[in-house]
Enzyme design. Sequence first.
Site, PDB file in Angstrom:
ATOM      1  N   GLN A   1      24.665 -62.832 -23.614  1.00 14.83           N
ATOM      2  CA  GLN A   1      24.413 -64.275 -23.637  1.00 14.83           C
ATOM      3  C   GLN A   1      25.708 -65.043 -23.371  1.00 14.83           C
ATOM      4  O   GLN A   1      26.609 -65.053 -24.210  1.00 14.83           O
ATOM      5  CB  GLN A   1      23.828 -64.668 -25.001  1.00 14.83           C
TER       6      GLN A   1
ATOM      7  N   SER B   1      28.302 -69.787 -25.532  1.00 12.04           N
ATOM      8  CA  SER B   1      29.416 -70.410 -26.248  1.00 12.04           C
ATOM      9  C   SER B   1      30.713 -70.338 -25.452  1.00 12.04           C
ATOM     10  O   SER B   1      30.962 -69.384 -24.700  1.00 12.04           O
ATOM     11  CB  SER B   1      29.627 -69.721 -27.601  1.00 12.04           C
TER      12      SER B   1
ATOM     13  N   SER C   1      28.306 -61.116 -27.487  1.00 11.07           N
ATOM     14  CA  SER C   1      27.951 -59.808 -28.039  1.00 11.07           C
ATOM     15  C   SER C   1      27.501 -58.861 -26.942  1.00 11.07           C
ATOM     16  O   SER C   1      26.661 -59.212 -26.108  1.00 11.07           O
ATOM     17  CB  SER C   1      26.829 -59.964 -29.069  1.00 11.07           C
TER      18      SER C   1
ATOM     19  N   GLU D   1      16.136 -66.914 -30.400  1.00 14.42           N
ATOM     20  CA  GLU D   1      17.229 -66.178 -31.028  1.00 14.42           C
ATOM     21  C   GLU D   1      17.184 -66.317 -32.541  1.00 14.42           C
ATOM     22  O   GLU D   1      17.356 -65.341 -33.278  1.00 14.42           O
ATOM     23  CB  GLU D   1      18.571 -66.690 -30.500  1.00 14.42           C
TER      24      GLU D   1
ATOM     25  N   GLU E   1      26.003 -75.073 -40.283  1.00 16.44           N
ATOM     26  CA  GLU E   1      26.132 -76.532 -40.304  1.00 16.44           C
ATOM     27  C   GLU E   1      25.216 -77.179 -39.262  1.00 16.44           C
ATOM     28  O   GLU E   1      24.515 -78.164 -39.539  1.00 16.44           O
ATOM     29  CB  GLU E   1      27.591 -76.930 -40.046  1.00 16.44           C
TER      30      GLU E   1
END
Length: 396
Positions: free
Chosen positions: A115, A118, A150, A233, A366
Site C-alpha cells: 500500500q 502514507s 508493509s 483496511e 487520533e
Amino acid sequence: MTTDEQAIARDLSGRIATLLEQNDLSDPARFLGARFDAGLAWVHFPPGRGGLGLPQSFQAQVDAELEAAGAPGPAKSRNGIGLGMAAPTIAAFGTDEQKQKYLRPIFTSEHIYCQLFSEPGAGSDLAAVATRAVRGGDGWTVNGQKVWTSGAQNAQRAILVARTDPSVPKHAGLTYFLCDMSDPGIDVRPLRQITGEAEFNEVFLTDVHIPDSDRLGAEGQGWKVATATLNNERVAIGGSAAARESGMIGPVARAWREQPGLRDPAMHDELLRLWVEAEVARLTGERLRQQLEAGQPGPEGSGLKLAFARLAQTISGFDIELHGEAGLRYDDWTMRRPDKVDFIGREPGYRYLRAKGNSIEGGTSEILRNVIAERVLGLPPEHRVDKDIAWKDLPR
C-alpha cells in the site's frame, strides 16, 4: 433460512463437492485458481470475477465447508493488503478489464500487494500527499516518496495514491493507481522497527511509468477510492473473523491457565476485565461483518480498529507484568524482513513492542476518533482552514 436460501446453500455445497473432486489439494496455487474460476473465491463478486453474484452471507458456508475438507485457503497472512484492501476496491471501482486482469492473481497470491499511501509529510493527513503523477501520452509518470509500506520488499503490485492536480483543494486533486513494483524507478528500503524487524519500508518512486489503464476510478476521484480502501483496511485489522480467545488475549489466558505460579488475586481481576473487553470487541466485530453483507464497509470499522489497538496495547502491557522478570527478556533482536505481520507471535516482550504500532498503522487512533465523532456520532467537524485552498498554495 428461506426456501430460496436453502436452495442456494444446496447448490453451493454441490459446487464445492465438484471442486474438491476435480482438483488436487496438494497444489495450493492451482486449487485456488480453480476455486476462483468456480465462483467460490468471493461469492458476492460478479460471475466470472471470482463470484456468483450471491449475497455475501453465503461466503461463510463456502469457507467453512472447504476448511472442513482440508482445502488450502488464500494466503491472508502474506497478502492481507491484496485480499483485504486491493481486491474489494478493484471490485467496487475497477473496469471489467481490470477485474479480469487483477482479481484472480490476488486470490491465488501470484500478486502480493503493498500500500503506497502514507508519506513523510502525509501520514495522518492522507489528503496532503505530495507524490506527483503527471500525465503524458498513454500513461502517467510518478515521482515521490512513500513510507511505512508493509511488505513492499515482497510485493509485485501496489495500490497507490498520487497527486494529479495541485491547483485544486487537496482532497480533489488525487488519483488512485495500481502500480507495478518491478518498475526500475522503484527503490524499496527497509525501516527497522522497535521490535528489531523491518516489516515496514520507505519507497522512493523516480519517473515510474503507470499506464492509464491502471488508473482505478476517475482522474481526481482518488480520495473517494482511497476512503473505500481504508474502510476495508480498518475492518480487516479490527474486525476480522476470530474465534474466542484469538488475538492478544489468547497467549495471556493460556499462560494464566498453564503457569499457576504467575497468578495473584489482583491480576485475576484485571485479566477477567480484559478478557470481557476482548470478547465484547470480538462479538461486535462479528455483528459488523453481518451488517457488511449488505454492502461496502463504512466508518463503523474505525471504532473496531480503535478498540483493537487500545486492547492490544493494554493486554500486552498486562502480559509483561504477568511474567515478571521473564517478561523483560527479549528473545531475538536480529534484523529480519519477515514475509508476514505477526501481532501475537514470539515472547511477551515482542508482543508488547509490536503492539505500539497498532495505534498508528491502518489510521492513527487520533484520526479514527475524528472519524467516529464526525461520521458516526454526527458531532461538529474540526475547523479546517485548508479545506477550500488549492494544494499548491498550502504552507508546507
